[in-house]
Design a protein around this motif. Sequence first.
Motif, PDB file in Angstrom:
ATOM      1  N   ASP A  86       2.386   4.964  -1.316  1.00 52.50           N
ATOM      2  CA  ASP A  86       1.734   6.494  -1.516  1.00 52.50           C
ATOM      3  C   ASP A  86       2.648   7.277  -2.413  1.00 52.50           C
ATOM      4  OD1 ASP A  86       1.040   9.058  -1.405  1.00 52.50           O
ATOM      5  OD2 ASP A  86       0.078   9.140   0.444  1.00 52.50           O
ATOM      6  N   VAL A 102      -1.965   6.330  -5.181  1.00 58.86           N
ATOM      7  CA  VAL A 102      -1.690   5.337  -4.337  1.00 58.86           C
ATOM      8  C   VAL A 102      -1.858   3.868  -5.128  1.00 58.86           C
ATOM      9  CG1 VAL A 102      -2.853   4.204  -2.282  1.00 58.86           C
ATOM     10  CG2 VAL A 102      -2.975   6.810  -2.746  1.00 58.86           C
ATOM     11  N   ALA A 153      -6.586   9.302   2.264  1.00 58.55           N
ATOM     12  CA  ALA A 153      -5.549   9.865   1.229  1.00 58.55           C
ATOM     13  C   ALA A 153      -5.401  11.270   1.469  1.00 58.55           C
ATOM     14  CB  ALA A 153      -6.206   9.384  -0.222  1.00 58.55           C
ATOM     15  N   TYR A 204       0.951  -1.208  -0.020  1.00 55.40           N
ATOM     16  CA  TYR A 204      -0.187   0.121  -0.037  1.00 55.40           C
ATOM     17  C   TYR A 204       1.018   1.364   0.092  1.00 55.40           C
ATOM     18  CZ  TYR A 204      -4.478   2.131   0.714  1.00 55.40           C
ATOM     19  OH  TYR A 204      -5.719   2.832   0.430  1.00 55.40           O
ATOM     20  N   HIS A 211      -8.137   4.403   4.503  1.00 55.65           N
ATOM     21  CA  HIS A 211      -7.153   5.260   4.093  1.00 55.65           C
ATOM     22  C   HIS A 211      -7.423   6.493   4.054  1.00 55.65           C
ATOM     23  CE1 HIS A 211      -3.280   6.474   2.883  1.00 55.65           C
ATOM     24  NE2 HIS A 211      -3.537   6.719   1.637  1.00 55.65           N
TER      25      HIS A 211
END
Length: 238
Positions: free
Chosen positions: A52, A123, A195, A50, A193
């Motif tokens: 970013d 992401v 973001a 996961y 999440h």
Amino acid sequence: MPRPDPPTPLIHRAADRFTTEAEGRRTHHAFSFGAHYDPANLGFGPLLAYNDDTVLPGHGYPEHPHSDVEIVTWVLGGGLRHEDSRGHGGLVVPGTAQRLSAGDGVRHTETCDAGASSAVRFVQMWLRPDEPGGEPTYAAHDAGDALATGELVPVAGAGTAAPVGTRGAVLHAARPRAGARLRLPDAPTLHVHVATGAVELEGAGPLTEGDTVRWPGGGGAGVRVLRDDTELLVWTLP
């Protein structure tokens, strides 16, 4: 007999993520990834990665291979140029979920165009497929119109134009305004999440940009949106 209390949500703060810096790009990792290893944080259910990412114009990831992984990419700002060895390519922009099922092997590049006016932030999420091997496939789902409602809407997985090879896994996204109240999907397990922006999640408290919640039994919890720039990503998992 009294019903048992639901499992406690596990909150991971943005500041606790691993970070990789390379020329023209920076990546925050929610799970162990590459040189970053924590045996207690290898993934969550079928979620394996996961990340970013922020990539500057003219930079990105040169051609590299994948196999036996479902890769879902969601752009938060800018445009991500994707090209793969199966002939799929194009510019992925906010509101479109891209899914690449690597199958028995595929190579691809991910870059920010040299002439772009800004960096791309996205992401990228990897999942373990139900069945290894098979022919690599590609799909994209434009959810822009549905996101305009401010509600959580499915953008990848069953029922969308970008299904994944992990049964029961569905990615939802929302772009609500401050003051809005949402309810998380009713599912056995959730990965939440933030973001961008900030929310208050029932049972977990205030969450800000980059925070995540791993929550078996969290389905149906309420969310209060604290900022207009909020973008929320929620996986429902088997």
